[in-house]
Design an enzyme around this catalytic site. Structure first.
Site, mmCIF file in Angstrom:
data_model
loop_
_atom_site.group_PDB
_atom_site.id
_atom_site.type_symbol
_atom_site.label_atom_id
_atom_site.label_comp_id
_atom_site.label_asym_id
_atom_site.label_seq_id
_atom_site.Cartn_x
_atom_site.Cartn_y
_atom_site.Cartn_z
ATOM 1 N N GLU A 190 -0.190 -1.005 5.648
ATOM 2 C CA GLU A 190 0.869 -0.591 6.561
ATOM 3 C C GLU A 190 0.794 0.885 6.885
ATOM 4 O O GLU A 190 1.226 1.308 7.963
ATOM 5 C CB GLU A 190 2.238 -0.917 5.939
ATOM 6 C CG GLU A 190 3.428 -0.739 6.862
ATOM 7 C CD GLU A 190 4.062 0.651 6.823
ATOM 8 O OE1 GLU A 190 4.949 0.928 7.651
ATOM 9 O OE2 GLU A 190 3.665 1.468 5.948
ATOM 10 N N ASP A 201 0.819 -1.215 0.000
ATOM 11 C CA ASP A 201 0.000 0.000 0.000
ATOM 12 C C ASP A 201 0.849 1.260 0.000
ATOM 13 O O ASP A 201 2.052 1.249 0.280
ATOM 14 C CB ASP A 201 -0.953 0.013 1.189
ATOM 15 C CG ASP A 201 -0.235 0.041 2.527
ATOM 16 O OD1 ASP A 201 0.760 -0.694 2.679
ATOM 17 O OD2 ASP A 201 -0.659 0.789 3.431
#
Length: 361
Positions: free
Chosen positions: A129, A71
């Site tokens: 994350e 991400d």
């Protein structure tokens, strides 16, 4: 689009960057990575949500886990990526190019390349994350299949510009509440000014800055920080403020636990009501382990401490020493012109791949 992990690394990197994957929306990129991994017969691949774990099972004496998150922070007009030639080399500019799709590209390339490494390898590509810890994909894997994260050493492909960064700082955010008594400012002596009473707290913070904030842990020197980051208080321009709140962030070295850090802050600010907003444990460098030392020797540069909190702390809590290592200058992370020098991808792949392929002496 298909990802070819056996092909040109820079092309693979560009494709991964251009596949938008803001936190919570990694499903397309996760699918592409899954397809690339399942096409590799030497790996056993497991998907849990938008998290992929691929492992060799060669019966080697040691197992290394290499992890990278899929991400990014939100796009800010910086996709699709563009290439730029600068004085020190060629760069890819675009969201996620630094944090941390360069590391993802290197890991995926090596996963395909190393069909018979000297160490068993677990490759982990995970989601979420960049947002609240409860959504982090590593946490989901640990909850559902903790056996998949078993390893002797973890390498987190955080951007470090190709230098090993050991451990990470812990972080604690807390507020101190200061009460007062409201009154008309024309008759201020009938009230009590809460904002004025912030002064002793600021004095403590100023005094703390004068002490030595350097802490040595396993041969690395961490610089601690204790800073006021937000202040609030007051009702109106002609009212004595009946309350005030100051938010403080403590970035502490991994010589102490989260509980010890909290205890030290409560002792330092004894007498004020404290509310802990966030408390994350640090991770020790782990450079005293032989496996970690051999990797540092292979990289060939002096290791540094990691400033900030990273998921190496999650591995530390699992009992696995972990290092930060990957392409990209960490100072470029999250910027609108986020970028990565392409040569660092080649350097990281050569160092990490060579180490994984070599027998330790």
């Amino acid at each position: 689009m298909m990802l070819d992990p056996r092909g040109d690394l820079r092309t693979l990197f560009t494709q991964i960057v251009d596949c938008e994957s803001v936190s919570g929306h990694e499903e397309v990129l996760a699918g592409l990575v899954e397809k690339a991994l399942t096409d590799l017969p030497h790996l056993e691949t497991v998907r849990i949500g938008n998290n992929l774990v691929a492992r060799t099972g060669l019966g080697r004496r040691e197992r290394v886990l290499v992890a990278g998150h899929l991400d990014t922070v939100p796009v800010a007009g910086n996709l699709p990526s563009v290439r730029e030639t600068r004085e020190d080399g060629e760069y890819l500019v675009g969201r996620g190019s630094c944090d941390m799709k360069g590391g993802v590209a290197v890991a995926l390339s090596l996963a395909a390349q190393l069909d018979s490494p000297a160490k068993d390898v677990t490759w982990v590509f995970y989601d979420c994350e960049e947002i609240a810890a409860q959504y982090n994909g590593l946490g989901r894997i640990a909850a559902e299949r903790p056996d998949l994260l078993d390893a002797d050493l973890a390498v987190l492909m955080e951007p470090t510009d190709g230098v090993v960064e050991g451990g990470c700082q812990g972080t604690m955010r807390f507020t101190l509440h200061v009460p007062g008594t409201a009154a008309h400012s024309a008759r201020s002596w009938t009230g009590h000014n809460a904002i004025h009473d912030l002064a002793p707290i600021l004095d403590i913070l100023r005094d703390w800055q004068r002490r030595d904030p350097l802490v040595d842990v396993d041969g690395l020197t961490y610089h601690e920080g204790l800073n006021a980051t937000m202040v609030s208080g007051g009702l109106a321009g002609n009212v004595i403020p009946p309350e005030a709140t100051i938010q403080i962030n403590y970035r502490y070295a991994p010589d102490k636990t989260a509980a010890q850090a909290e205890a030290s802050m409560r002792a330092l600010f004894d007498g004020w009501a404290m509310e802990v907003l966030d408390l994350s444990a640090p991770a020790r460098p782990g450079l005293d382990r032989a496996l970690a030392r051999s990797f540092v020797e292979k990289v060939g540069t002096e290791p540094r401490p990691k400033y900030g909190w990273t998921d190496v702390a999650r591995f530390s809590e699992l009992g696995t020493p972990a290092l930060n290592y990957g392409p990209g200058d960490p100072l470029c992370a999250h910027k609108a012109d986020e970028c990565c020098r392409l040569e660092t991808l080649d350097e990281c792949r050569a160092a990490l791949g060579g180490w994984l392929a070599e027998e330790d002496s």
